[in-house]
Design an enzyme around this catalytic site. Structure first.
Site, short mmCIF file in Angstrom:
data_model
loop_
_atom_site.label_atom_id
_atom_site.label_comp_id
_atom_site.label_asym_id
_atom_site.label_seq_id
_atom_site.Cartn_x
_atom_site.Cartn_y
_atom_site.Cartn_z
N TYR A 299 -2.02 5.35 -4.43
CA TYR A 299 -3.08 6.35 -4.31
C TYR A 299 -2.59 7.55 -5.10
O TYR A 299 -1.46 8.03 -4.89
CB TYR A 299 -3.34 6.70 -2.85
CG TYR A 299 -4.21 5.68 -2.13
CD1 TYR A 299 -5.45 5.32 -2.66
CD2 TYR A 299 -3.82 5.08 -0.94
CE1 TYR A 299 -6.27 4.39 -2.02
CE2 TYR A 299 -4.62 4.14 -0.30
CZ TYR A 299 -5.85 3.81 -0.85
OH TYR A 299 -6.65 2.88 -0.23
N THR B 120 -5.12 2.49 -7.47
CA THR B 120 -6.45 2.29 -6.87
C THR B 120 -7.35 3.46 -7.26
O THR B 120 -7.03 4.62 -7.02
CB THR B 120 -6.33 2.18 -5.34
OG1 THR B 120 -5.53 1.03 -5.06
CG2 THR B 120 -7.68 2.02 -4.69
N SER C 177 0.82 -1.22 0.00
CA SER C 177 0.00 0.00 0.00
C SER C 177 0.86 1.27 0.00
O SER C 177 1.93 1.30 0.61
CB SER C 177 -0.87 0.00 1.26
OG SER C 177 -1.47 1.26 1.44
N HIS D 89 -12.62 -2.67 -2.92
CA HIS D 89 -11.86 -2.24 -1.75
C HIS D 89 -12.30 -3.01 -0.49
O HIS D 89 -12.31 -2.47 0.62
CB HIS D 89 -12.06 -0.73 -1.53
CG HIS D 89 -10.81 -0.01 -1.08
ND1 HIS D 89 -10.07 0.81 -1.89
CD2 HIS D 89 -10.17 0.01 0.11
CE1 HIS D 89 -9.05 1.31 -1.23
NE2 HIS D 89 -9.08 0.83 0.00
N LYS E 31 -6.71 -0.93 -10.14
CA LYS E 31 -7.38 -1.64 -9.05
C LYS E 31 -8.69 -0.94 -8.68
O LYS E 31 -8.68 0.25 -8.37
CB LYS E 31 -6.47 -1.69 -7.81
CG LYS E 31 -7.10 -2.39 -6.60
CD LYS E 31 -6.09 -2.53 -5.47
CE LYS E 31 -6.61 -3.35 -4.30
NZ LYS E 31 -7.49 -2.61 -3.39
#
Ligand SMILES: Cc1cc2nc3c(=O)[nH]c(=O)nc-3n(C[C@H](O)[C@H](O)[C@H](O)COP(=O)(O)O)c2cc1C
Length: 389
Positions: free
Chosen positions: A148, A174, A125, A282, A258
């Site tokens: 992100y 994402t 992440s 998610h 994603k």
């Protein structure tokens, strides 16, 4: 004397003293719930609003049933998988989960060591609690970096270049949280937690386990340590498909998207140059009252027609779940909470045991359906009961 378990329950979940004793991943869920502070448990376990998407992710698996086949020589099984030129022991992928030190001091590094020991893919992440360099080192090879997008392309570029320099070969962007979410259940758990967050966090907003995706960015996160995050948004509400090209222009890494669920978005992703798709909602933490992701896989896979890999995650808790996803067109299958339960309970050993349990269960599903390799698992390996009716 220990309580006698009811049928189908086995050992009462959580009645284990070490990782090796776990019989299914739910044993770890029970230990994790006992081990973690309420706020951290709440951050991990909850979804959004009334948690309908979270529940749908599990419930939707019951729609599909396995079609067994007999008298196939299943004495030799091969569950290995290749993605972008790298070979993995099995199709199980460790999904990006932020702030893993909130679950165990070894955090993402512990997960990386488990991924290395078992030969599985790990996706890290942006909100990692260890720097990407440490995690790549612990994995002893490439991992994927989850991105992100932030609302500053300069900062996004810095994050991407850092991940690439560290040895990541794929960036997974994402896209399912462009502008906030309603985490009311999580906030209820926070209120039930009487500890003073500032004892462990640098501020009372809980930045160690910062759940405010779409909100602010904190310097306590290693990926933002050298970046001034003042006023920076972790995601941006204004991004459109041209972002893929912009990203590809600044990196040699493969770009995977994603958070897609529909054939329309799958086609657009390919048109705009995506190298892969992760079908994901998610873990029920983005859009409420959506479909379970297992119900979205076939639609996306049919649009993609084998041209790029399709990974699916959401509610995967059993080897049979993985088998169903592969049968419906997934190339690989991600787990989020299950390995975090393992990590929370016993660190690296717990994550390893989660992978081992899911591998064993998948192998048995493959044996039962006479499919000796992942390629042999096809749409004829499952029945969609919604269609049969
Ligand atoms: C505590 C938690 C944190 C997460 N953090 C991230 C993240 O930082 N980036 C991301 O793309 N997805 C994140 N996810 C979503 C997972 O990558 C994955 O899509 C989801 O957990 C799969 O569902 P499952 O938990 O039911 O297996 C997070 C999920 C959880 C539970």
């Amino acid at each position: 004397m220990a309580a006698i378990p009811s049928l189908g329950q086995g050992l009462l979940p959580g009645q284990i003293d070490k990782a090796a004793d776990a019989l299914d991943v739910f044993d770890f869920e029970a230990v994790a719930q006992k081990t973690l502070p309420p706020a951290h448990w709440g951050y991990m376990a909850t979804g959004v609003d009334g948690e309908d998407t979270l529940k749908a992710n599990r419930q939707a698996f019951t729609r599909y049933q396995l079609r067994t086949r007999r008298f196939v020589d299943v004495s030799r099984m091969d569950m290995s998988m290749e993605l972008f030129g790298m070979k993995f022991t099995s199709p199980i992928v460790l999904c990006p989960v932020g702030s893993q030190k909130a679950f165990h001091p070894d955090g993402e590094v512990g997960a990386a060591r488990a991924a290395k020991a078992k030969g599985n893919l790990q996706i890290l992440s942006t909100q990692t609690s260890y720097g990407v360099e440490d995690v790549v080192k612990a994995r002893g090879g490439p991992i994927w970096f989850q991105l992100y997008t932030t609302d500053s392309f300069d900062i996004t570029t810095k994050l991407v270049k850092r991940a690439e320099a560290a040895g990541c070969n794929v960036v997974a962007v994402t896209v399912d949280l462009p502008s906030g979410r309603n985490t009311s259940s999580m906030m209820r758990f926070q209120r039930a937690d009487t500890r003073v967050c500032a004892n462990c966090h640098t501020d009372a907003t809980g930045n160690l386990a910062n759940p405010r995706v779409g909100g602010g960015v904190s310097t306590t996160k290693p990926m933002f340590a050298d970046i001034n995050p003042q006023g920076l948004g972790l995601t941006s509400p204004s991004l459109t498909w041209d972002f893929i090209k912009r990203l590809k222009d600044v990196t040699k890494m493969k770009v995977v998207i994603k958070g897609l669920e529909t054939r329309e978005d799958a086609s657009l992703a390919m048109e705009h140059g995506a190298d892969g798709i992760i079908v994901s909602n998610h873990g029920g933490r983005a859009t409420e009252t959506g479909r379970g992701t297992i119900e979205c896989v076939a639609e996306v896979a049919q649009a993609v027609r084998g041209r790029i890999p399709v990974i699916m995650d959401g509610g995967v808790r059993r080897g049979t779940d993985i088998f169903k996803a592969l049968a419906l067109g997934a190339t690989a299958v991600g787990v989020g909470r299950p390995y975090i339960w393992g990590l929370s309970s016993y660190g690296q050993q717990g994550v390893e045991r989660v992978i081992e349990i899911l591998n064993n269960e998948l192998r048995l599903a493959m044996v039962g359906c006479g499919t000796r390799t992942l390629k042999e698992i096809t749409s004829s390996s499952v029945i969609d009961t919604a269609r049969r009716a």
